[in-house]
Design a protein around this motif. Structure first.
Motif, PDB file in Angstrom:
ATOM      1  N   VAL A  29       0.765  -1.072  -0.104  1.00  0.00           N
ATOM      2  CA  VAL A  29      -0.264  -0.013  -0.117  1.00  0.00           C
ATOM      3  C   VAL A  29       0.720   1.464  -0.036  1.00  0.00           C
ATOM      4  O   VAL A  29       0.773   2.051  -1.004  1.00  0.00           O
ATOM      5  N   PHE A  30       1.915   1.220   0.622  1.00  0.00           N
ATOM      6  CA  PHE A  30       2.749   2.382   1.007  1.00  0.00           C
ATOM      7  C   PHE A  30       3.447   2.502  -0.315  1.00  0.00           C
ATOM      8  O   PHE A  30       3.528   3.643  -1.038  1.00  0.00           O
ATOM      9  N   THR A  31       3.964   1.575  -0.885  1.00  0.00           N
ATOM     10  CA  THR A  31       4.586   1.465  -2.142  1.00  0.00           C
ATOM     11  C   THR A  31       3.752   2.255  -3.222  1.00  0.00           C
ATOM     12  O   THR A  31       4.058   3.050  -4.221  1.00  0.00           O
ATOM     13  N   THR A  32       2.412   1.856  -3.274  1.00  0.00           N
ATOM     14  CA  THR A  32       1.387   2.137  -4.182  1.00  0.00           C
ATOM     15  C   THR A  32       0.984   3.741  -4.451  1.00  0.00           C
ATOM     16  O   THR A  32       1.173   4.303  -5.203  1.00  0.00           O
ATOM     17  N   VAL A  33       0.861   4.079  -2.895  1.00  0.00           N
ATOM     18  CA  VAL A  33       0.718   5.448  -2.561  1.00  0.00           C
ATOM     19  C   VAL A  33       1.980   6.263  -2.944  1.00  0.00           C
ATOM     20  O   VAL A  33       1.842   7.401  -3.706  1.00  0.00           O
ATOM     21  N   ILE A  62       4.565  10.350  -6.449  1.00  0.00           N
ATOM     22  CA  ILE A  62       5.646  10.675  -7.370  1.00  0.00           C
ATOM     23  C   ILE A  62       5.500  11.216  -8.841  1.00  0.00           C
ATOM     24  O   ILE A  62       6.308  11.898  -9.341  1.00  0.00           O
ATOM     25  N   LEU A  63       4.213  10.791  -9.246  1.00  0.00           N
ATOM     26  CA  LEU A  63       4.137  11.311 -10.657  1.00  0.00           C
ATOM     27  C   LEU A  63       4.496  12.832 -10.871  1.00  0.00           C
ATOM     28  O   LEU A  63       4.778  13.195 -11.618  1.00  0.00           O
ATOM     29  N   PRO A  64       3.505  13.741  -9.894  1.00  0.00           N
ATOM     30  CA  PRO A  64       3.812  15.110 -10.079  1.00  0.00           C
ATOM     31  C   PRO A  64       5.291  15.538 -10.024  1.00  0.00           C
ATOM     32  O   PRO A  64       5.956  16.450 -10.676  1.00  0.00           O
TER      33      PRO A  64
END
Length: 97
Positions: A52-56, A61-63
């Motif tokens: 879950v942490f990795t997905t978030v 990180i996209l912006p």
């Protein structure tokens, strides 16, 4: 040739411009890769991270990725291309109402 296909697809003037754009993508990817661990270490210890942490992280990180992409695009003189690229990519995330 691969460069010619990319040049036509991206509507660029030369194969040299394609090379520069590929270098910008590579620089951006390496920068994000090198920033990942220090950023994550500030938020949580390695043992505490789960899927879950990795997905978030990847969503958030996209912006940052786009900002770094625009920065390198500016440095390499391709800001017009990358501004358009980021706008098109963000428009794909918008929902049609």
């Amino acid at each position: 040739m691969m460069f010619e296909k990319l040049r036509e697809r991206w509507d660029l003037k030369s194969s040299w411009q394609v090379i520069i754009i590929l270098i910008v993508f590579a620089c951006t990817g390496f920068t994000v890769m090198f920033l990942k661990e220090p950023i994550l270490s500030l938020i949580a210890a390695k043992e505490e991270r789960n899927w879950v942490f990795t997905t978030v992280y990847y969503i958030l990180i996209l912006p940052v990725y786009f900002l770094i992409l625009l920065f390198y695009g500016f440095i390499f003189g391709q800001s017009k291309f990358f501004l358009s690229f980021v706008k098109k990519t963000l428009n794909r995330f918008k929902r049609d109402k």
